[in-house]
Design an enzyme around this catalytic site. Structure first.
Site: not given
Ligand code: IFM
Length: 438
Positions: A161, A344
């Protein structure tokens, strides 16, 4: 319906679970500093002890096996494995060697992330991701650890991320290092992705395992059909999805980012975009929610949350169709889209142990609906190879501290007792049925 080689895994990250912040030569990270700054983290919490996984990794991995996951996604703490002199710290490295060996013995695949936000503080003291040199330090780390752990890893991830590191950490100050200027987020993003590109080459020179990047995305909808709100949604969507994917897959910055932040220019040098566009063996996608936006009355957007929709403990809207739609869109936008892993997905809820059980019905429902969305995307031709639930354990949820519980396994932070929640038991039953019908 799920091919036997489709991987179901659980994910964690070093700072969120390991604890042992000062042990075996681990250096301070920017998150240690951020947590120690009054007012930054709810209740003044920190990852100093977290789930004490550094000392409990054996029983945690036994639980991972018992629940029936095919794979485990973890991150390496950079400040644990590289010393101030840039050399490997053998005591830190040994921890990961033992852990990866155990996973291999248990027959579970290891997806290993090099950077899940815990930059060594001494690099931050020299500018962190605002300093181009950090990208080179990252590649050195990748090369050393790649060589050391070669053969033990099923897939490498360079960055987790980068959007959050760049924007939440440098544009909004909600994450470490706590800077708040969009010009910084644009600069940090460029150096993060440069580091990613350099690290891809470094890992490939050290090990044969596939190399990828993990990007967090969210669905975006306009609050109304007005031209201004639709324009706001277009910019918000570009900001959350294309601002990372365009650079790494197309080798260019999205035009929309110039519209959104006209004063913020990425510090691109000759050759950078070719480095950043290093071919990916896979793309990791993290997905949680939908964002509804409206025009801010100028050139930007602001959140305009819908009333009456299902939300999680984070206040995030559960919106599984958004995951399907984004995957299908990426397949159309990027001719070179590599195979995808959902690295995720999950939700936080205010979970409590009652008579040895945790009844987290909302999470079980949430996971099922997202499995269905992934299945629909695959039926529409998107090549998805696996899915990792966030998270194996309740853990340190960054600026939210320990209040938000994302685990399928409950952690009592007083006793460090682990209790699989009903969602974990539902997953376990699903994995058993799948194994029997394969
Ligand atoms: O806990 C985080 C994780 O570290 C990165 N992705 C989102 C999760 C939930 O906020």
């Amino acid at each position: 319906m799920w091919r036997r080689d489709f991987l179901f895994g659980a994910a964690t990250a070093a700072y969120q679970i390991e604890g042992a912040a000062g042990e075996d030569g681990r250096l301070p990270s920017i998150w240690d500093t951020y947590c120690a700054t009054p007012g930054r983290v709810v209740n003044g919490d920190s990852g100093a002890v977290a789930c004490d996984h550094y000392h409990r990794w054996e029983s945690d991995l036994a639980l991972l096996k018992q629940l029936g996951f095919d794979a485990y996604r973890l991150s390496i703490a950079w400040p644990r494995v590289i010393g101030l002199d840039g050399q490997l710290n053998p005591r830190g490295v040994d921890f990961y060697k033992r852990l990866l060996d155990r996973l291999q013995q248990q027959g579970q695949k290891a997806f290993v992330t090099l950077y899940h936000w815990d930059l060594p503080q001494h690099l931050q003291d020299r500018g962190g991701w605002l300093n181009r040199d950090t990208a080179h330090r990252f590649a050195d780390y990748a090369e050393r650890i790649g060589r050391e752990l070669a053969g033990r890893v099923s897939a490498w991830t360079t960055l987790n991320e980068p959007w959050c590191s760049a924007h939440l950490g440098h544009g909004e100050g909600r994450h470490a290092p706590g800077l708040a200027d969009t010009r910084y987020s644009v600069e940090a993003m460029h150096h993060l992705l440069l580091g990613h590109g350099l690290a891809c080459a470094a890992l490939r020179s050290s090990d044969r395992a596939p190399v990828g990047l993990v990007h967090n995305i969210n669905a975006v909808s306009a609050a109304s059909d007005s031209a201004a709100d639709r324009q706001a949604a277009r910019l918000a969507h570009a900001c959350s999805s294309h601002w990372v994917l365009d650079q790494v897959l197309l080798g260019r910055y999205p035009e929309a980012m110039r519209e959104l932040w006209p004063l913020a220019e990425p510090p691109v040098r000759d050759g950078d975009m070719e480095t950043i566009r290093a071919p990916l063996d896979y793309l990791g996608i993290n997905y949680y929610f939908r964002q509804v936006v409206k025009s801010d009355g100028a050139h930007g957007f602001v959140d305009a949350p819908l009333p009456g929709v299902e939300r999680t403990q984070m206040g995030w809207e559960a919106h599984p169709d958004g995951l399907r739609d984004l995957l299908v869109e990426f397949r159309q936008r990027y001719a070179n889209l590599p195979p995808i892993y959902i690295t995720e997905n999950g939700m936080a809820s205010d979970d409590h142990v009652q008579a040895g059980r945790v009844h987290d019905e909302q999470r079980t429902r949430y996971l099922k609906r997202h499995f269905a969305a992934v299945d629909e995307a695959m039926r529409q031709g998107v090549d998805v190879r696996g899915y990792f639930v966030w998270s194996l354990l309740d853990n340190f949820e960054w600026a939210f501290g320990y209040e938000k519980r994302f685990g399928v396994v409950h952690v009592d932070y007083q006793t460090q007792q682990r209790t699989p929640k009903d969602s974990a038991l539902a997953l376990q039953a699903f994995f058993t049925r799948r194994a029997q019908t394969a």
